[in-house]
Design an enzyme around this catalytic site. Structure first.
Site, mmCIF file in Angstrom:
data_model
loop_
_atom_site.group_PDB
_atom_site.id
_atom_site.type_symbol
_atom_site.label_atom_id
_atom_site.label_comp_id
_atom_site.label_asym_id
_atom_site.label_seq_id
_atom_site.Cartn_x
_atom_site.Cartn_y
_atom_site.Cartn_z
ATOM 1 C CG ASP B 59 49.879 38.791 25.209
ATOM 2 O OD1 ASP B 59 50.806 39.043 24.409
ATOM 3 O OD2 ASP B 59 48.762 38.384 24.860
ATOM 4 C CG ASP B 152 54.139 39.380 21.363
ATOM 5 O OD1 ASP B 152 54.221 38.138 21.264
ATOM 6 O OD2 ASP B 152 53.181 40.028 20.914
ATOM 7 C CD GLU B 153 51.407 34.790 24.043
ATOM 8 O OE1 GLU B 153 50.619 34.003 24.553
ATOM 9 O OE2 GLU B 153 51.556 34.902 22.811
#
Lengths: 368, 442
Positions: B59, B152-153
């Site tokens: 993350d 983003d993960e």
């Protein structure tokens, strides 16, 4: 209220009336039918707010009165009572209706008649008569093509209108296929508006005509249709929408024609389509001189082929269809033969019976 | 099932625990160690299962804000908020802003009350996408099993990669974090465990620049005292239902009678009880293809007027159609999403007879659904439209007997698309959209 009636005399109208009542209702009174006993007659009424039905029948009325009671339950009870029973329906101040026959007694809840929605008895400006057999055949020929797609609500019914050639025409389409049939315009229908009869209305009307062979009186206004068959009167709202300009998609000039035996074709399509597992059961038709090859294949490498006799004098033609659409049509074709008329493999195909000038079917081909 | 009850060598784990230095990657097995003997770093990972666990959740830390700080180094120690518009909400707040209480999804005016000095930056999605893809590329050098959850993960499954990389997964992940810092210029937090659900929990436990490990041997015990709300699939409503039934912790949930949970949670009951016991059999599925394509917008001020909503809806449909075209896709089910001023979310969907790629068809279907929901007294703050049941573009909009004008509509859309590609989005708009524009400028 108190009345008695033979099971045989009651079951038929009950069967008609309960068809209007939805199985699930958020408004309790709409699960009920009205039972009115007066002047030697039993009058049953039901509505789902879109359509309503009223049917009368003779009964021995001991005490006049009116109640509402759950329609499906009453029908199921009467259905299960032994044939030949004499049924007594009564109510007193207990707030329940009593149904008894022989050794059986049922008590059903009743709801106030005052809560029951008013039945539409508006005048119908247009009225004409059609023999039940003709109306039945119009519904039968077109209903399979009606759409269930919610976003195209105007296709969820049969489009009934008159043509410039003074025909009463019924059309239905779901976009993939179209069915059209017509009859001479009945007297009195000259001023009729174009209407779309919703699915439930024509389905119930068809059921009513199953044991009726007189004339049906058709009444039309801009927003309602009424059908009267002897002791039954059914009134339905119409679909409020514009039916597409279908005439532009009905091929007028498909020159490449073939005639095949309905029985051979139907059986072959049914057999061959067994192996196409997908939802759209695509079959491929290949016409070459004197024969039609029906074939199908599936992603998991199964395939099937069957050849039947067919008249064909053009260049070879390969075209794909949804097998179900073809089969639906074969069941409706009058006579032993069916005639195909093609343009290009990507254009609408016309199918009709050489014996029936009044009806036609249009099917969109599929990619093969 | 597969992961519980492996209490093999408890004594040995107490005595000698594998460790790994997050700075220099030195490792070993030791009874007592707090500092790396090689480089002196205090950032040591110590865990009995350090060398076995292979499912990771990565993350990015305050992703959008981190990119902005990377690109404008003078902002490094300032509170930065990425988000925008009068009605805008906080997309990302950097950790400095978070100290002041600023959180994601918070209305901007509130964020600025809490943190008046914050530097507010409108989102630069293109820059974030570039960084997101760069990070994904780095992930893919370790394993093909990368399942992105958002830009983003992502989940990663590094099972069986030890021989290839000459490193056990934990070491590979430590190195990945360093590479992302070096090559992309931002920091990430990593959770490592044996299941997706635990890996995600782990990455949440040590942020930013974190690396947290949840072992499988004691997963159930670790989860037992935690509230059920931390589990995947327990929203507000279900959590409340469970709590009312006396089920507050994961331990309660794991122990509860299955029938009770079925009553409360329906079909998800079994999965939920397993998650609560630390069991999660969902595999890491690489790069899931899109299931739907949609577009939505939050209004500057609430709207109740159906004509205005329709004009906005039509623009969104154009966007969806454009994205379908770019991806060479079509969709068969049209979904409408509305959010009321009271934050009630409403979604409706209709399935068409054929897949479509036409803005007009999506719009007509959406408008029907819209008209069923709008009423004079209802105010809306958000509208969205999308399609699902995606299909190839070539299956879209076959000739339709009920639509004699279809081929003209297709030609029209393609022409309009062409004009917009050439002269910009505003080059040609419908009357409905044109009529709306002046009102916006008031």
């Amino acid at each position: 209220m108190k009345l008695s009636i033979d099971r045989a005399a009651l079951i038929k109208p009950l069967g008609h009336i309960q068809g209007v009542v939805e199985r699930r209702n958020t408004i309790p009174i709409l699960s009920n039918m009205v039972i009115r006993a007066e002047a030697g007659q039993l009058k049953l009424t039901a509505t789902d707010m879109e359509m309503d039905m009223v049917e009368t029948t003779h009964a021995a009325v001991a005490e006049e009165g009116v109640i509402t009671t759950p329609a499906h339950m009453l029908y199921d009870i009467v259905r299960k009572l032994p044939e030949g029973s004499e049924i007594t329906i009564s109510s007193d101040d207990s707030g329940q209706a009593q149904i008894s026959a022989g050794r059986s007694t049922f008590r059903l809840p009743i709801l106030p008649v005052a809560d029951f929605p008013a039945i539409s008895n508006a005048e119908m400006p247009v009225s004409f008569h059609v023999p039940a057999a003709d109306l039945k055949s119009m519904i039968e020929l077109t209903r399979m093509a009606t759409s269930t797609e919610e976003s195209r609500y105007y296709l969820n019914g049969i489009y009934l209108h008159q043509t410039p050639e003074r025909q009463l025409r019924a059309v239905a389409t779901d976009g993939h296929r179209l069915a059209l049939t017509q009859m001479d315009l009945p007297q009195g229908a000259e001023t009729m508006p174009s209407v779309i009869i919703p699915r439930k209305a024509y389905t119930e009307l068809f059921r009513l005509m199953e044991d009726y062979d007189g004339d049906v009186e058709v009444g039309l206004s801009d927003n309602r249709a009424r059908f009267s068959l002897g002791q039954v009167v059914m009134t339905s709202k119409l679909i409020d929408g514009t039916f597409p300009d279908y005439d532009r998609v009905v091929p007028k000039d498909n020159q490449r024609k073939s005639t095949v035996s309905v029985a051979d074709f139907s059986a072959a399509v049914d057999r061959v389509s067994t192996i196409s597992a997908e939802k759209t059961r695509t079959v491929q038709l290949t016409f070459s001189s004197g024969s039609l090859t029906i074939s199908a294949s599936s992603v998991d490498q199964a395939s099937a082929t069957e050849v039947i006799e067919a008249s064909w004098s053009d260049d070879d033609l390969k075209i794909g269809f949804n097998a179900r659409y073809l089969l639906d049509i074969t069941h409706l074709i009058e006579g032993d033969d069916m005639e195909f008329a093609f343009a290009e493999p990507s254009n609408p195909t016309l199918i009709r019976s050489p014996k029936d000038d009044a009806s036609l079917f249009v099917v969109m081909p599929m990619r093969v | 099932m597969a992961f519980v009850g492996q209490h093999g060598c408890g004594l040995m784990t107490d005595l000698a625990t594998p460790w790994l230095c997050r700075d220099c990657l030195a490792d070993g097995i030791s009874t007592v160690i707090n500092q790396c003997p090689e480089c002196g770093s205090w950032l040591l990972l110590k865990h009995a299962e350090l060398r076995q666990l292979a499912i990771a959740h990565v993350d990015c830390d305050a992703f959008y804000a981190a990119i902005e700080k990377r690109d404008q180094p003078e902002l490094a120690d300032k509170p930065v908020i990425v988000g925008g518009g009068k009605r805008g909400v906080v997309a990302t707040a950097c950790y400095v802003a978070r100290i002041h209480g600023v959180r994601s999804a918070m209305p901007m005016f509130k964020a600025l009350q809490l943190c008046p000095d914050a530097v507010v930056i409108p989102p630069r999605m293109d820059a974030y996408k570039v960084a997101g893809y760069a990070i994904r590329e780095l992930m893919l050098t370790l394993t093909p099993l990368v399942e992105p959850l958002s830009i983003d993960e992502a989940f990663m499954d590094l099972s069986g990669t030890e021989a290839l990389h000459q490193k056990y997964p934990a070491a590979s992940m430590v190195e990945l974090a360093k590479r992302i810092k070096r090559e992309v210029g931002i920091t990430v937090s990593i959770g490592l465990s044996g299941t997706k659900s635990l890996a995600k929990m782990a990455s949440d436990m040590d942020k930013p620049k974190g690396f947290h490990i949840i072992g499988m041997d004691n997963a159930a015990e670790m989860l037992a005292p935690l509230p059920v709300s931390i589990l995947y699939g327990t929203g507000k409503v279900l959590t409340k239902k469970l709590n009312t039934a006396g089920i507050k912790t994961c331990g309660d949930l794991a122990r509860a009678h299955p029938e009770l949970i079925i009553k409360l949670a329906g079909n998800n009951a079994r999965t939920l009880q397993q998650l609560a016991a630390g069991i999660d059999q969902r595999p890491v599925i690489p790069d899931r293809p899109a299931k739907s394509i949609s577009s939505e917008t939050t209004f500057e001020t609430d709207i109740s007027d159906v004509e205005t909503l329709a004009a906005i809806l039509e623009e969104l449909c154009d966007k969806v159609a454009k994205r379908l075209k770019t991806a060479d896709l079509s969709g068969r089910t049209v979904m409408l999403k509305l959010k009321s001023d009271k934050h009630q979310l409403l979604t409706r969907s209709r399935t068409l007879s054929d897949p479509t790629r036409l803005s007009r068809r999506i719009f007509e279907t959406g408008l029907l659904m819209l008209k069923e929901e709008v009423a004079a007294d209802r105010n809306w703050r958000l509208i969205g439209i999308g399609v699902e049941q995606l299909d190839h573009a070539e299956h879209a909009d076959p000739l339709n007997l009920a639509d004699p004008d279809l081929s003209r509509i297709i030609a029209l859309q393609d022409t309009v698309d062409g004009l917009r590609d050439k002269h910009g989005k505003a080059a040609i708009v419908t009357g409905r959209q044109f009529a709306r524009k002046p009102k916006d400028k008031k």
